[in-house]
Write an enzyme that holds these catalytic residues in place. Structure first.
Site, PDB file in Angstrom:
ATOM      1  N   ASP A 136     -72.201   7.296  47.199  1.00 22.49           N
ATOM      2  CA  ASP A 136     -73.523   7.611  46.650  1.00 22.49           C
ATOM      3  C   ASP A 136     -74.040   8.895  47.268  1.00 22.49           C
ATOM      4  O   ASP A 136     -73.905   9.118  48.480  1.00 22.49           O
ATOM      5  CB  ASP A 136     -74.508   6.481  46.949  1.00 22.49           C
ATOM      6  CG  ASP A 136     -75.925   6.843  46.521  1.00 22.49           C
ATOM      7  OD1 ASP A 136     -76.187   6.872  45.301  1.00 22.49           O
ATOM      8  OD2 ASP A 136     -76.759   7.119  47.413  1.00 22.49           O
ATOM      9  N   TYR A 193     -80.228  15.428  49.134  1.00 22.41           N
ATOM     10  CA  TYR A 193     -79.588  15.304  50.438  1.00 22.41           C
ATOM     11  C   TYR A 193     -79.036  16.653  50.896  1.00 22.41           C
ATOM     12  O   TYR A 193     -77.961  17.088  50.479  1.00 22.41           O
ATOM     13  CB  TYR A 193     -78.464  14.272  50.396  1.00 22.41           C
ATOM     14  CG  TYR A 193     -78.891  12.872  50.011  1.00 22.41           C
ATOM     15  CD1 TYR A 193     -80.215  12.449  50.141  1.00 22.41           C
ATOM     16  CD2 TYR A 193     -77.964  11.962  49.521  1.00 22.41           C
ATOM     17  CE1 TYR A 193     -80.596  11.170  49.780  1.00 22.41           C
ATOM     18  CE2 TYR A 193     -78.328  10.668  49.165  1.00 22.41           C
ATOM     19  CZ  TYR A 193     -79.654  10.284  49.295  1.00 22.41           C
ATOM     20  OH  TYR A 193     -80.028   9.015  48.935  1.00 22.41           O
ATOM     21  N   LYS A 201     -78.276  11.199  41.701  1.00 21.88           N
ATOM     22  CA  LYS A 201     -79.661  10.893  41.359  1.00 21.88           C
ATOM     23  C   LYS A 201     -80.314  12.029  40.586  1.00 21.88           C
ATOM     24  O   LYS A 201     -79.865  13.178  40.633  1.00 21.88           O
ATOM     25  CB  LYS A 201     -80.440  10.567  42.645  1.00 21.88           C
ATOM     26  CG  LYS A 201     -79.795   9.405  43.412  1.00 21.88           C
ATOM     27  CD  LYS A 201     -80.564   9.032  44.650  1.00 21.88           C
ATOM     28  CE  LYS A 201     -79.866   7.893  45.373  1.00 21.88           C
ATOM     29  NZ  LYS A 201     -78.653   8.340  46.083  1.00 21.88           N
TER      30      LYS A 201
END
Length: 339
Positions: free
Chosen positions: A54, A59, A82
């Site tokens: 993931d 990030y 995401k």
């Protein structure tokens, strides 16, 4: 250990390994990484049996996606990333205050609209250098991130515009599943009223320390056919000997509860992090758990914890001492072992 058991994500063709790799630390979450050490860890992650990874644009402002794409290219994998933030050129004034002390030179802009979600999906494919993304999560929508007023606007945008993009991508076969990736329960409950979601990545809210979703979200998910991936199984560090909870200093009541959990674990000679990694998987809605890793030492320690056999008496003592929700299922075997 060459592979982990899998659980089928209902309504999809995805078999998710019960242990996944959380990619936030690759972006340097809270602390800049030793790049040499992180790069040395990544091939060992695959050798250890990890297949589900993931990540998110947020990030490290693209850093995690770039590293993970290089890791997975040409491999057999299950990948989630995401949507909800677009990356624009130029660093913010203080990226460390956003949790990323050493990010790539971009800054995130929230946008949950149809066009932004379509662009975010394509941008992620470019950063990853991969043509397959299995799951898309709507990232960090909710009042915890935005406050009540701004979240009302963002949620309306998702309801009236962004959800359609996710549904179209899924219907066209560009992705296999959609969900939310959040740290709070209420927005998941709200989302169930506006669409058909396959899975929620819920961080820090269904753990050895916290089980409040059993009262509302989990029954509602069961009725809707929506499953759960557990992120943040250590509650930001407090369950692995740290002092942080929910990305800040742990309040006294949390410290007291963790001390009671640890005392019970010590009596049974159980490493508390091992219990934290195994407990959530006892619930039938939970298909995977994804602790983050940033070093070979953390990888080795995680593999030791998942290999730990925990006596039934430990779980029963937790329940007898009121340290688990009365409705919480408890493990009957090590969920990371086959058979």
């Amino acid at each position: 250990m060459n592979s982990f058991p899998t659980r089928r994500l209902a309504g999809t063709q995805i078999d998710l390994p019960v242990l996944g790799f959380g990619g936030a630390p690759l972006g340097g979450l809270m602390t800049a990484n030793d790049t040499t050490e992180t790069q040395a860890m990544l091939p060992e992650v695959l050798a250890a049996g990890y297949r589900y990874v993931d990540t998110a644009p947020f990030y490290g402002f693209g850093k995690s996606e770039r590293m993970i794409g290089d890791l997975l290219r040409g491999r057999d994998y299950v990948l989630s990333t995401k949507v909800g933030r677009l990356l624009k050129p130029g660093l913010p004034a203080d990226p460390a205050a956003m949790g990323w002390p050493d990010p790539l030179p971009f800054h995130p802009v929230f946008d949950y609209s149809y066009d932004a979600i379509m662009r975010s999906f394509e941008d992620s494919q470019q950063r990853l250098g991969l043509d397959k993304i299995d799951i898309l999560f709507v990232h960090d929508i909710g009042e915890m991130t935005h406050g009540a007023d701004d979240n009302a606007h963002h949620f309306a945008t998702l309801r009236d515009s962004g959800y359609r993009a996710l549904d179209e991508l899924r219907s066209a076969g560009n992705i296999k599943a959609i969900g939310l990736g959040v740290n709070e329960v209420q927005v998941c409950r709200d989302a169930l009223t506006i669409g058909d979601w396959d899975v929620f990545l819920l961080a820090g809210r269904y753990t050895l320390l916290e089980q409040a979703p059993l009262d509302d979200l989990f029954p509602e998910c069961a009725a809707a056919g929506t499953q759960i991936i557990v992120g943040g199984p250590y509650n930001s560090g407090i369950l692995v000997g740290g002092t942080t909870w929910n990305y800040g200093d742990a309040p006294e009541q949390v410290i007291t509860r963790v001390s009671a959990l640890r005392a019970c674990a010590d009596r049974h000679n159980v490493p508390l992090p091992a219990a934290a990694l195994q407990f959530p998987l006892a619930h039938p809605l939970v298909v995977s758990i994804i602790p983050g890793l940033r070093s070979r030492a953390e990888l080795t320690q995680t593999l030791d914890w998942v290999a730990t056999d925990i006596p039934a008496a430990f779980w029963h003592d937790l329940r007898a001492e009121g340290l688990l929700h009365p409705k919480a299922p408890i493990p009957t075997q090590n969920p990371y072992k086959r058979g």
